[in-house]
Design a protein around this motif. Structure first.
Motif, PDB file in Angstrom:
ATOM      1  N   LEU A  58     -13.096   1.612 -19.705  1.00  0.00           N
ATOM      2  CA  LEU A  58     -13.319   0.596 -20.727  1.00  0.00           C
ATOM      3  C   LEU A  58     -14.622  -0.150 -20.448  1.00  0.00           C
ATOM      4  O   LEU A  58     -15.437  -0.375 -21.343  1.00  0.00           O
ATOM      5  N   VAL A  59     -14.825  -0.501 -19.182  1.00  0.00           N
ATOM      6  CA  VAL A  59     -16.034  -1.238 -18.821  1.00  0.00           C
ATOM      7  C   VAL A  59     -17.272  -0.368 -19.045  1.00  0.00           C
ATOM      8  O   VAL A  59     -18.269  -0.807 -19.636  1.00  0.00           O
ATOM      9  N   ILE A  60     -17.174   0.892 -18.607  1.00  0.00           N
ATOM     10  CA  ILE A  60     -18.312   1.803 -18.791  1.00  0.00           C
ATOM     11  C   ILE A  60     -18.596   1.976 -20.282  1.00  0.00           C
ATOM     12  O   ILE A  60     -19.731   1.851 -20.734  1.00  0.00           O
ATOM     13  N   GLY A  61     -17.530   2.226 -21.040  1.00  0.00           N
ATOM     14  CA  GLY A  61     -17.689   2.438 -22.481  1.00  0.00           C
ATOM     15  C   GLY A  61     -18.274   1.217 -23.167  1.00  0.00           C
ATOM     16  O   GLY A  61     -19.166   1.324 -24.013  1.00  0.00           O
ATOM     17  N   ALA A  62     -17.785   0.051 -22.790  1.00  0.00           N
ATOM     18  CA  ALA A  62     -18.269  -1.162 -23.439  1.00  0.00           C
ATOM     19  C   ALA A  62     -19.735  -1.405 -23.124  1.00  0.00           C
ATOM     20  O   ALA A  62     -20.499  -1.879 -23.973  1.00  0.00           O
TER      21      ALA A  62
ATOM     22  N   GLY B 137     -20.159  -4.948  -7.192  1.00  0.00           N
ATOM     23  CA  GLY B 137     -19.360  -5.336  -8.343  1.00  0.00           C
ATOM     24  C   GLY B 137     -18.314  -6.358  -7.982  1.00  0.00           C
ATOM     25  O   GLY B 137     -18.137  -6.718  -6.826  1.00  0.00           O
ATOM     26  N   LEU B 138     -17.648  -6.813  -8.994  1.00  0.00           N
ATOM     27  CA  LEU B 138     -16.616  -7.821  -8.838  1.00  0.00           C
ATOM     28  C   LEU B 138     -15.279  -7.095  -8.743  1.00  0.00           C
ATOM     29  O   LEU B 138     -14.967  -6.269  -9.593  1.00  0.00           O
ATOM     30  N   ASP B 139     -14.493  -7.391  -7.689  1.00  0.00           N
ATOM     31  CA  ASP B 139     -13.222  -6.697  -7.542  1.00  0.00           C
ATOM     32  C   ASP B 139     -12.083  -7.507  -8.147  1.00  0.00           C
ATOM     33  O   ASP B 139     -11.738  -8.572  -7.667  1.00  0.00           O
TER      34      ASP B 139
ATOM     35  N   GLY C 289     -33.897  -0.217 -23.506  1.00  0.00           N
ATOM     36  CA  GLY C 289     -34.493   0.681 -22.513  1.00  0.00           C
ATOM     37  C   GLY C 289     -34.430   0.082 -21.119  1.00  0.00           C
ATOM     38  O   GLY C 289     -34.089   0.772 -20.148  1.00  0.00           O
ATOM     39  N   VAL C 290     -34.734  -1.204 -20.989  1.00  0.00           N
ATOM     40  CA  VAL C 290     -34.644  -1.863 -19.681  1.00  0.00           C
ATOM     41  C   VAL C 290     -33.205  -1.831 -19.183  1.00  0.00           C
ATOM     42  O   VAL C 290     -32.937  -1.549 -18.015  1.00  0.00           O
ATOM     43  N   ALA C 291     -32.268  -2.080 -20.094  1.00  0.00           N
ATOM     44  CA  ALA C 291     -30.854  -2.053 -19.706  1.00  0.00           C
ATOM     45  C   ALA C 291     -30.479  -0.681 -19.160  1.00  0.00           C
ATOM     46  O   ALA C 291     -29.757  -0.567 -18.167  1.00  0.00           O
ATOM     47  N   LEU C 292     -30.989   0.361 -19.799  1.00  0.00           N
ATOM     48  CA  LEU C 292     -30.639   1.711 -19.365  1.00  0.00           C
ATOM     49  C   LEU C 292     -31.182   2.029 -17.975  1.00  0.00           C
ATOM     50  O   LEU C 292     -30.613   2.859 -17.260  1.00  0.00           O
TER      51      LEU C 292
ATOM     52  N   ASN D 210     -23.978  -4.429 -12.734  1.00  0.00           N
ATOM     53  CA  ASN D 210     -25.015  -3.981 -13.678  1.00  0.00           C
ATOM     54  C   ASN D 210     -24.438  -3.811 -15.095  1.00  0.00           C
ATOM     55  O   ASN D 210     -25.072  -4.169 -16.075  1.00  0.00           O
ATOM     56  N   ARG D 211     -23.194  -3.308 -15.146  1.00  0.00           N
ATOM     57  CA  ARG D 211     -22.592  -3.108 -16.482  1.00  0.00           C
ATOM     58  C   ARG D 211     -22.242  -4.446 -17.126  1.00  0.00           C
ATOM     59  O   ARG D 211     -22.396  -4.632 -18.327  1.00  0.00           O
ATOM     60  N   VAL D 212     -21.767  -5.353 -16.302  1.00  0.00           N
ATOM     61  CA  VAL D 212     -21.462  -6.689 -16.836  1.00  0.00           C
ATOM     62  C   VAL D 212     -22.744  -7.336 -17.364  1.00  0.00           C
ATOM     63  O   VAL D 212     -22.772  -7.927 -18.456  1.00  0.00           O
TER      64      VAL D 212
END
Ligand SMILES: Nc1ncnc2c1ncn2[C@@H]1O[C@H](COP(=O)(O)OP(=O)(O)O)[C@@H](O)[C@H]1O
Ligand SMILES: [Mg+2]
Lengths: 292, 231
Positions: A7-11, A129-131, A203-206, A139-141
């Motif tokens: 879900l996190v990756i997809g979002a 990451g946050l556990d 692009g920077v986000a990627l 990075n995803r957040v």
């Protein structure tokens, strides 16, 4: 737990798609332009981050965001002035034209940066990451927060500021805007600048979640177009929902099915085609008495 | 104030206007009349620069404007209300007016208030989306929108066409007031002789893209005029 992870990756992918789709939906909604070269503004943004890294150091992502916005924005503006504006209101012609331009820009990138991918190092505070039982990669957040921030900024721009109001007016009725005294060409330029700039930000986000190469944009442009179509043209709200739905759907199919990447594409395509059978106008339709 | 000389306008290869001449002095109300499809809308659009002209000239307020872009003409003082009560449907009534006021470069609340003053129905609707108004309300908004830039001259294309009768009266009164009390020059496209007789100082009749008759109000009663307007 794995589900939450997907879900996190997809979002986060959805968030990137959203940034890309915003520019597309504005330029299509306002000028009837299908801009295939939009993907190359993503690439330009990513390479901007890459170039800034040795100059600025590890915190470069924060500098890269505004700089990439400006770089991609100016590239978009140049493209609009030199080529696209001669084809306004002719979607098929712009599609072919910008597709050609997109290939040229990719070759230019190959000539400058080489064909192999390059890597941009994320700053320390974005690794790890946050556990929370499930691990939320920083990075995803960050990407999600970035997208939400951008959408909020765009929304405020469109609804609160003079220039945004003008842009909505041109999008809704170009000729009426002109006879109301709006310099529509200037509005078009600004729209192109902002839309392309957002692709640069994407692009920077990627760069935070993967390598950078000349074909970076190509990987995302089709999905971004699907977001635009499914969300309803020129609709901010539709784009937001469609982008996250598409990102998450993609990520789950890839996870559940072995060797899922290409199958995910097929499934996503099928779902969207089915959806468009039911609602050819996309998620949200402009409904007014004026149109009936 | 507005002078049109030898205007030729075409849609692609189909020429629609043939050497149209028109003169609208400051403070006058000139009615452009003629049957459906004779080129009235085309004439107004060409004056606004929405359509390109093939040949001919347009002068406004002592300046040639033939080559100017539409928004430049608006900023020089031409206000235009297109046919069919057009609005920005997704913008609120207030935003519709604001866009036009801001586009002049010197937005003034005074001008917005004056425009609203003319149509008492509008102020309570300021927060509604324009697309949800009735046709008559949309037309009132369309006229108000054209006024917030404080034009020197107003071009109105069939403002009462397809509007409910109660609002037609309000629109007619508003046009009267703009013309009589505020001395605004008005170019009004109107098919109905009755209305033209009440409002116009002068008239021009088009037929098949040419001016076939012009004169002052009294001449409108001439039977030959009737023949040019009846279907
Ligand atoms: N967009 C267009 N393309 C081609 N022909 C048009 C277009 N708009 C109007 N026409 C033609 O131009 C002529 C004049 O139209 P118009 O100016 O709308 O007339 P009026 O306003 O007097 O009813 C008509 O014959 C109409 O068919
Ligand atoms: Mg007409």
């Amino acid at each position: 737990m794995a589900t939450l992870n997907q879900l996190v990756i997809g979002a986060s992918i959805g968030a990137v798609l959203l940034l890309i789709a915003l520019g597309l939906t504005f330029t299509f909604g306002q000028m009837g332009v299908i801009n295939m070269a939009h993907g190359e503004f993503i690439m330009a943004g990513a390479y901007t981050a890459y170039l800034l890294q040795p100059l600025v150091g590890t915190q470069s992502v924060l500098v890269a965001l505004p700089v990439a916005f400006a770089v991609a924005g100016v590239l978009g503006l140049i493209l609009e002035r030199l080529a696209i504006r001669h084809f306004y209101g002719r979607p098929l012609d712009t599609l072919l034209l910008t597709w050609g331009i997109s290939l040229v820009l990719q070759q230019v990138a190959r000539d400058i940066f080489g064909a192999p991918n390059v890597q941009v190092r994320a700053p320390g505070w974005l690794t790890g990451g946050l556990d929370l039982g499930v691990r939320l990669p920083y990075n995803r957040v960050f990407i999600m927060v970035l997208a939400v921030g951008c959408v909020l900024a765009i929304w405020l721009y469109l609804t609160r500021l003079r220039h945004g109001r003008r842009m909505r007016a041109v999008m809704q009725n170009r000729q009426l805007a002109a006879v109301s005294g709006v310099a529509t060409e200037r509005v078009d330029q600004l729209t192109f600048f902002i839309g392309s700039g957002l692709a640069g930000v994407a692009g920077v986000a990627l760069t935070l979640i993967g390598p950078v190469g000349p074909t970076l944009g190509t990987n995302y442009i089709v999905d971004a177009f699907l977001v635009v179509v499914a969300g309803g043209l020129g609709q901010l709200r539709g784009a937001v929902i469609a982008a996250f739905a598409l990102g998450i759907l993609n990520s789950f199919v890839e996870f559940w099915v072995d060797n899922g990447a290409s199958l995910a594409k097929v499934v996503v395509f099928a779902v969207i085609i089915g959806f468009l059978q039911l609602r050819p106008q996309g998620m949200f339709v402009v409904r007014t008495r004026a149109l009936s | 104030m507005l002078t049109v000389q030898g205007l030729d306008v075409a849609y692609g290869r189909a020429q629609v206007l043939f050497g149209v001449d028109l003169e609208a002095p400051a403070g006058s109300l000139v009615c452009v009349m003629g049957r459906n499809g004779v080129g009235k809308t085309t004439l107004l659009k060409a004056v606004m620069g929405v359509l390109p002209v093939r040949s001919g000239r347009v002068h406004f307020a002592g300046e040639e404007i033939t080559g100017l872009k539409t928004h430049e003409r608006v900023r020089r003082g031409l206000g235009y209300v297109p046919p069919g009560h057009e609005t920005f449907p997704q913008l609120t009534v207030g935003e519709n007016l604001q866009v036009a006021a801001e586009a002049t470069g010197r937005p003034s609340q005074g001008a917005v208030d004056e425009a609203l003053d003319l149509f008492p129905a509008l102020p309570v609707l300021l927060k509604r989306r324009a697309g949800f108004l009735s046709g008559g309300q949309q037309q009132q908004l369309a006229i108000a929108r054209a006024l917030v830039g404080r034009p020197k001259m107003l071009l109105l294309d069939e403002p009462t066409e397809g509007i409910q009768p109660s609002i037609i009266l309000e629109i007619e009164e508003a046009v009267q007031r703009l013309h009589r009390e505020l001395g605004l020059a008005i170019l009004l496209v109107e098919q109905y002789l009755e209305l033209a007789l009440r409002l116009a100082d002068r008239f021009v009749i088009l037929d098949a893209g040419e001016v076939v008759r012009s004169g002052d109000r009294a001449e409108l009663r001439d039977p030959s005029v009737h023949a040019l307007l009846s279907v």
